[in-house]
Motif scaffolding. Sequence first.
Motif, PDB file in Angstrom:
ATOM      1  N   GLY A 350      28.578  49.512  24.580  1.00  0.00           N
ATOM      2  CA  GLY A 350      28.495  48.976  25.785  1.00  0.00           C
ATOM      3  C   GLY A 350      30.008  48.822  26.340  1.00  0.00           C
ATOM      4  N   ILE A 351      30.038  47.895  27.273  1.00  0.00           N
ATOM      5  CA  ILE A 351      31.381  47.754  28.172  1.00  0.00           C
ATOM      6  C   ILE A 351      32.215  46.851  27.271  1.00  0.00           C
ATOM      7  CG2 ILE A 351      32.249  46.373  30.121  1.00  0.00           C
ATOM      8  CD1 ILE A 351      29.611  46.773  31.481  1.00  0.00           C
ATOM      9  N   LYS A 352      31.869  45.985  26.370  1.00  0.00           N
ATOM     10  CA  LYS A 352      32.957  45.504  25.433  1.00  0.00           C
ATOM     11  C   LYS A 352      33.655  44.029  26.158  1.00  0.00           C
ATOM     12  CE  LYS A 352      33.312  48.824  22.371  1.00  0.00           C
ATOM     13  NZ  LYS A 352      32.591  49.968  23.076  1.00  0.00           N
ATOM     14  N   ILE A 353      33.585  43.097  25.304  1.00  0.00           N
ATOM     15  CA  ILE A 353      33.983  41.786  25.783  1.00  0.00           C
ATOM     16  C   ILE A 353      35.410  41.619  26.251  1.00  0.00           C
ATOM     17  CG2 ILE A 353      34.408  39.556  24.792  1.00  0.00           C
ATOM     18  CD1 ILE A 353      31.672  39.801  24.724  1.00  0.00           C
ATOM     19  N   ILE A 354      36.223  42.450  25.745  1.00  0.00           N
ATOM     20  CA  ILE A 354      37.527  42.319  26.195  1.00  0.00           C
ATOM     21  C   ILE A 354      37.641  42.687  27.776  1.00  0.00           C
ATOM     22  CG2 ILE A 354      38.320  44.826  25.671  1.00  0.00           C
ATOM     23  CD1 ILE A 354      40.952  43.291  24.560  1.00  0.00           C
ATOM     24  N   ARG A 355      36.949  43.649  28.267  1.00  0.00           N
ATOM     25  CA  ARG A 355      37.008  44.208  29.314  1.00  0.00           C
ATOM     26  C   ARG A 355      36.238  43.237  30.443  1.00  0.00           C
ATOM     27  NH1 ARG A 355      35.258  49.626  27.327  1.00  0.00           N
ATOM     28  NH2 ARG A 355      37.144  50.838  27.322  1.00  0.00           N
ATOM     29  N   HIS A 356      35.424  42.345  30.018  1.00  0.00           N
ATOM     30  CA  HIS A 356      34.716  41.381  30.881  1.00  0.00           C
ATOM     31  C   HIS A 356      35.743  40.358  31.079  1.00  0.00           C
ATOM     32  CE1 HIS A 356      30.459  42.936  31.019  1.00  0.00           C
ATOM     33  NE2 HIS A 356      30.707  43.224  29.775  1.00  0.00           N
ATOM     34  N   LEU A 357      36.412  40.018  29.987  1.00  0.00           N
ATOM     35  CA  LEU A 357      37.346  38.942  29.964  1.00  0.00           C
ATOM     36  C   LEU A 357      38.502  39.143  30.822  1.00  0.00           C
ATOM     37  CD1 LEU A 357      38.253  36.288  28.715  1.00  0.00           C
ATOM     38  CD2 LEU A 357      39.143  37.466  26.636  1.00  0.00           C
ATOM     39  N   VAL A 358      39.211  40.466  30.887  1.00  0.00           N
ATOM     40  CA  VAL A 358      40.138  40.887  31.585  1.00  0.00           C
ATOM     41  C   VAL A 358      39.785  40.953  33.137  1.00  0.00           C
ATOM     42  CG1 VAL A 358      41.804  42.891  32.403  1.00  0.00           C
ATOM     43  CG2 VAL A 358      41.259  42.445  30.076  1.00  0.00           C
ATOM     44  N   LEU A 359      38.395  41.382  33.428  1.00  0.00           N
ATOM     45  CA  LEU A 359      37.828  41.202  34.669  1.00  0.00           C
ATOM     46  C   LEU A 359      38.040  39.809  35.316  1.00  0.00           C
ATOM     47  CD1 LEU A 359      36.447  42.697  37.201  1.00  0.00           C
ATOM     48  CD2 LEU A 359      34.510  42.411  35.917  1.00  0.00           C
ATOM     49  N   PHE A 360      37.321  39.116  34.347  1.00  0.00           N
ATOM     50  CA  PHE A 360      37.274  37.564  34.576  1.00  0.00           C
ATOM     51  C   PHE A 360      38.622  36.976  35.164  1.00  0.00           C
ATOM     52  CE2 PHE A 360      36.931  33.038  33.158  1.00  0.00           C
ATOM     53  CZ  PHE A 360      36.042  32.603  34.280  1.00  0.00           C
ATOM     54  N   LYS A 361      39.614  37.149  34.269  1.00  0.00           N
ATOM     55  CA  LYS A 361      40.921  36.614  34.513  1.00  0.00           C
ATOM     56  C   LYS A 361      41.534  37.108  35.799  1.00  0.00           C
ATOM     57  CE  LYS A 361      42.724  35.254  29.777  1.00  0.00           C
ATOM     58  NZ  LYS A 361      43.592  35.326  28.809  1.00  0.00           N
ATOM     59  N   ASN A 362      41.385  38.535  35.898  1.00  0.00           N
ATOM     60  CA  ASN A 362      41.934  38.825  36.968  1.00  0.00           C
ATOM     61  C   ASN A 362      41.269  38.549  38.300  1.00  0.00           C
ATOM     62  OD1 ASN A 362      43.948  40.896  38.066  1.00  0.00           O
ATOM     63  ND2 ASN A 362      41.869  42.092  39.056  1.00  0.00           N
ATOM     64  N   SER A 363      40.034  38.160  38.130  1.00  0.00           N
ATOM     65  CA  SER A 363      39.272  37.802  39.510  1.00  0.00           C
ATOM     66  C   SER A 363      39.732  36.264  39.874  1.00  0.00           C
ATOM     67  CB  SER A 363      37.825  37.760  39.272  1.00  0.00           C
ATOM     68  OG  SER A 363      37.529  39.067  38.959  1.00  0.00           O
ATOM     69  N   LEU A 364      40.094  35.520  38.555  1.00  0.00           N
ATOM     70  CA  LEU A 364      40.531  34.135  38.933  1.00  0.00           C
ATOM     71  C   LEU A 364      41.676  34.214  39.570  1.00  0.00           C
ATOM     72  CD1 LEU A 364      39.117  31.912  35.916  1.00  0.00           C
ATOM     73  CD2 LEU A 364      38.173  31.908  38.230  1.00  0.00           C
ATOM     74  N   LEU A 365      42.623  35.078  38.909  1.00  0.00           N
ATOM     75  CA  LEU A 365      44.102  34.981  39.578  1.00  0.00           C
ATOM     76  C   LEU A 365      44.227  35.608  40.874  1.00  0.00           C
ATOM     77  CD1 LEU A 365      46.033  36.238  36.113  1.00  0.00           C
ATOM     78  CD2 LEU A 365      45.668  33.780  37.126  1.00  0.00           C
ATOM     79  N   GLU A 366      42.810  36.314  41.425  1.00  0.00           N
ATOM     80  CA  GLU A 366      43.277  36.838  42.674  1.00  0.00           C
ATOM     81  C   GLU A 366      43.130  35.831  43.766  1.00  0.00           C
ATOM     82  OE1 GLU A 366      43.922  39.841  45.333  1.00  0.00           O
ATOM     83  OE2 GLU A 366      43.796  39.861  43.011  1.00  0.00           O
ATOM     84  N   PHE A 367      42.264  34.767  43.478  1.00  0.00           N
ATOM     85  CA  PHE A 367      42.250  33.598  44.323  1.00  0.00           C
ATOM     86  C   PHE A 367      43.724  32.825  44.413  1.00  0.00           C
ATOM     87  CE2 PHE A 367      38.026  33.854  42.999  1.00  0.00           C
ATOM     88  CZ  PHE A 367      37.357  33.872  44.133  1.00  0.00           C
ATOM     89  N   LYS A 368      44.471  32.811  43.266  1.00  0.00           N
ATOM     90  CA  LYS A 368      45.511  32.164  43.190  1.00  0.00           C
ATOM     91  C   LYS A 368      46.735  33.262  44.167  1.00  0.00           C
ATOM     92  CE  LYS A 368      48.862  30.124  40.109  1.00  0.00           C
ATOM     93  NZ  LYS A 368      49.340  29.959  38.457  1.00  0.00           N
ATOM     94  N   ARG A 369      46.315  34.456  44.003  1.00  0.00           N
ATOM     95  CA  ARG A 369      47.353  35.534  44.623  1.00  0.00           C
ATOM     96  C   ARG A 369      47.205  35.332  46.307  1.00  0.00           C
ATOM     97  NH1 ARG A 369      45.290  39.260  40.568  1.00  0.00           N
ATOM     98  NH2 ARG A 369      46.801  39.613  38.814  1.00  0.00           N
ATOM     99  N   LEU A 370      46.018  35.023  46.560  1.00  0.00           N
ATOM    100  CA  LEU A 370      45.584  34.776  48.037  1.00  0.00           C
ATOM    101  C   LEU A 370      46.488  33.679  48.668  1.00  0.00           C
ATOM    102  CD1 LEU A 370      41.749  35.369  48.037  1.00  0.00           C
ATOM    103  CD2 LEU A 370      43.942  36.944  48.948  1.00  0.00           C
ATOM    104  N   LEU A 371      46.682  32.421  47.766  1.00  0.00           N
ATOM    105  CA  LEU A 371      47.461  31.345  48.093  1.00  0.00           C
ATOM    106  C   LEU A 371      48.996  31.428  48.126  1.00  0.00           C
ATOM    107  CD1 LEU A 371      45.083  28.568  46.648  1.00  0.00           C
ATOM    108  CD2 LEU A 371      45.066  28.937  48.998  1.00  0.00           C
ATOM    109  N   HIS A 372      49.254  32.337  47.102  1.00  0.00           N
ATOM    110  CA  HIS A 372      50.736  32.600  46.930  1.00  0.00           C
ATOM    111  C   HIS A 372      50.845  34.041  46.992  1.00  0.00           C
ATOM    112  CE1 HIS A 372      50.784  28.382  45.813  1.00  0.00           C
ATOM    113  NE2 HIS A 372      49.875  28.783  44.964  1.00  0.00           N
ATOM    114  N   PRO A 373      50.840  34.792  48.045  1.00  0.00           N
ATOM    115  CA  PRO A 373      50.734  36.351  48.215  1.00  0.00           C
ATOM    116  C   PRO A 373      52.320  36.750  47.634  1.00  0.00           C
ATOM    117  CG  PRO A 373      51.220  35.352  50.387  1.00  0.00           C
ATOM    118  CD  PRO A 373      50.809  34.075  49.484  1.00  0.00           C
ATOM    119  N   ARG A 374      53.357  35.845  47.708  1.00  0.00           N
ATOM    120  CA  ARG A 374      54.861  36.552  47.221  1.00  0.00           C
ATOM    121  C   ARG A 374      54.882  36.343  45.840  1.00  0.00           C
ATOM    122  NH1 ARG A 374      58.773  34.925  52.278  1.00  0.00           N
ATOM    123  NH2 ARG A 374      57.487  35.851  53.899  1.00  0.00           N
TER     124      ARG A 374
END
Length: 483
Positions: A350-374
């Motif tokens: 399977g894909i493995k839990i850790i990959r899902h976890l990294v994807l989830f964390k990166n997706s959440l942080l992407e919203f934060k990056r949109l607010l703080h692009p620098r």
Amino acid sequence: MINIQPISNVIGVLLIMVSIMMFLCIPFGILDGFRDAEALMYSGFITLGVGLVSWLYKFKSSASINKREGYLIVALGWMFMSLASSLPYIFSEMNVSSIDSLFESISGLTTTGATIFSDIEGLPKTLLTWRSLTQWIGGMGIIVLTIAIFPLLGIGGIELFVAEAPGPTSDKIHPRIQETAKRLWLLYVGLTAFLFLLLMAFGMTGFDAINHALTTMATGGFSTKNDSVAYFTNPAIHYVLILFMFLAGTNYTVIYFGLKGKFKNVWSSEEFRVYLIFTLLLILVVGSILYAHSLYGFEESFRAAAFQIVSLMTTTGFITADYTTWGFGLTAIIFILLFIGGSAGSTSGGIKIIRHLVLFKNSLLEFKRLLHPRAIIRIKMNKKLVDGKIITHILVFLLLYILLFLFGTVTLCGLGIDFKTALGAAATSLGNVGPGIGEVGPVDNFGWFPGSVKFVLAFLMLLGRLEIFTILILFTPYFWKKA
């Protein structure tokens, strides 16, 4: 320039090991009235002969392995082992065709557990043992075992470990790669032996216990019974298997730390915490729904939920209930589990839990990056920064995984398979799970598929077991260009 000599030598060692495993199955044939004992003997000698020729051909103890050769050894090693592992089926009294034999052997070595046999209990004990042993061989990866003896051959093994070890984890039990491989296998063998004793204690025969111990720790799912684990009505057997399937889907480094009493190290693993909590929550939800719909009694509802969830999420594939009768909602949940997988560094696919976890964390942080692009916002796992290359690798892996699933589904539909069955077959083969949905559900088998479909599914199994890149990299022009 790719050095052919170490590739030939190492593949030879792998085939010699496979032949030894074949010979170990012969006593079961003798106890079963010599049924198929000769098939394993012929297969063993053929595999041993080819292995010796490959091992001895221009052998140089100073030969080294770089990354290119490491990937070639892993890919070619699994292909040659699959071909060798198909021989007992070909020579068997069951008169299994070449494509069916190859499908069954690949399903075993990749620990998928999809079978072409409809009457499992009618198979000779020799062949049943061989099916189970192929999964046990593939569970941790026979190549990791080979790494442990590489010092005897004078060949370094770090590149092989990188190519073979499932998941993007870099945890080490011991700083030396050979010592890591040895300890992983000692742990693997020890857990298998302990599970065998427990299953015997709770009522399984010695033959059933050894086979289910082998395939449980490999997260394989081959059973000796037509009804899989549902044949065994003792709840204690179900609970023991639930526990050991969960352990088999856990990062072996975490298990090692737990056995050493280093529980702080165990709980500090974010992947393990998510794995444990997600599993418990899912059991609670599914079990409650089963009980609310009066499908089972209270205890049986949660036992059935726990068994199917742990079995499918760890890609083991044992069953105690036909989950396709639970309704569309729960069947949908079960289907999603085919894409989860266990922990990195475990025997699960399977894909493995850790990959899902990294994807989830990166997706959440992407919203934060949109607010703080620098701002420089980095992902952390286990309180450590995750390198950008690893994130890219994971995102590419997930994209390729989805594309391969779609490719498999469309191809199967083009070969005449109905859409629902194509979805289930592609997902369960790529994830190395075993049962799926449609006509490949928990009470079905894969024997009715035409040869072309079996070939496609076998290819997906290899891709899934070898983490996609190991096979696909061979089809890129960059791999064959001179450095």
